[in-house]
Scaffold this active site. Structure first.
Site, PDB file in Angstrom:
ATOM      1  N   ASP A  26       0.839  -1.192   0.000  1.00  0.00           N
ATOM      2  CA  ASP A  26       0.000   0.000   0.000  1.00  0.00           C
ATOM      3  C   ASP A  26       0.877   1.247   0.000  1.00  0.00           C
ATOM      4  O   ASP A  26       1.557   1.534   0.978  1.00  0.00           O
ATOM      5  CB  ASP A  26      -0.912  -0.007   1.232  1.00  0.00           C
ATOM      6  CG  ASP A  26      -2.048  -1.003   1.078  1.00  0.00           C
ATOM      7  OD1 ASP A  26      -2.716  -0.959   0.028  1.00  0.00           O
ATOM      8  OD2 ASP A  26      -2.253  -1.813   1.990  1.00  0.00           O
ATOM      9  N   ASP A 166      -9.957  -5.308  -0.781  1.00  0.00           N
ATOM     10  CA  ASP A 166      -8.935  -4.784   0.129  1.00  0.00           C
ATOM     11  C   ASP A 166      -9.590  -3.955   1.232  1.00  0.00           C
ATOM     12  O   ASP A 166     -10.282  -2.986   0.944  1.00  0.00           O
ATOM     13  CB  ASP A 166      -7.983  -3.902  -0.716  1.00  0.00           C
ATOM     14  CG  ASP A 166      -6.783  -3.396   0.054  1.00  0.00           C
ATOM     15  OD1 ASP A 166      -6.598  -3.787   1.218  1.00  0.00           O
ATOM     16  OD2 ASP A 166      -6.021  -2.604  -0.537  1.00  0.00           O
TER      17      ASP A 166
HETATM   18 ZN    ZN Z   1      -4.231  -1.951  -0.612  1.00  0.00          ZN
END
Ligand code: ZN
Length: 206
Positions: A26, A166
């Site tokens: 991320d 996610d």
């Molecule tokens: Zn992510």
């Protein structure tokens, strides 16, 4: 890897290498999302030890500036946010031109109808089941319906686009997500904050 132990990153990497399928990275810039995560030095370090595919999720403005660099550090799946790009098609094409799988990510407040016209250009879509920017958030229940809608459109158009989910994913919602049409489940806190990460991954696989 956002929920990994950054003081013992190699141990977290070993868990993914042994039990999971993909490293999900991320990347946040503090502009598109109200948080900053980590950048190229950390991605490069992970890439030297990773035995599984690197999947980078760019929560940044101007993602087009960094596509080549992510391919050079070994990323094989790269997603950009719908909210960050005016026209997704050229950038999805740019990602593919570097031999990577191209993904389009979008927050829970983006209507699914906005994404459907681009499914044909995506190798995958990344459905956010929390708002992008922080780990450890609670799963938003609407996500099931959003995934079902996307899955129906993919099937109807006979596309090969896959669906990644996610945010707040855990053994509690994994099977329902798969039933709705999800292909790739991203779990952070559920795995790394657990006493026994391998058991959590095994429970999700089951
Ligand atoms: Zn992510």
């Amino acid at each position: 890897m956002l929920a990994a132990d950054f003081l013992h990153l190699e141990e977290s990497i070993a868990i993914v290498n042994k039990y999971a399928d993909v490293f999900h990275l991320d990347i946040m810039d503090g502009v598109l999302v109200p948080n900053i995560s980590y950048g190229f030095p950390v991605v490069e370090a992970i890439s030297t030890k990773a035995k599984k595919m690197l999947d980078a999720h760019l929560m940044i403005v101007h993602p087009e500036r960094y596509i080549e660099r992510f391919s050079k550090v070994g990323v094989k799946m790269l997603s950009v946010h719908y909210e960050a790009v005016r026209d997704p098609e050229p950038i999805l094409g740019l990602i593919k031109s570097f031999g990577m799988k191209a993904g389009l990510a979008f927050n829970p407040d983006v209507p699914v109808e906005k994404i459907l016209p681009y499914l044909y250009a995506c190798d995958y879509v990344l459905v956010m089941s929390v708002y992008a920017g922080f780990g450890g958030q609670k799963f938003i229940e609407d996500t099931y319906e959003r995934i079902s809608q996307i899955k129906a459109a993919i099937d109807e158009q006979k596309l090969r686009c896959r669906i990644e989910v996610d945010g707040g994913v855990s053994p509690a919602n994994a099977s329902k997500l798969i039933e709705c049409g999800a292909d790739i489940l991203v779990a952070g806190s559920a795995v790394f904050k657990a006493e026994n990460p391998s058991e959590v991954i095994a429970a999700m696989r089951k």
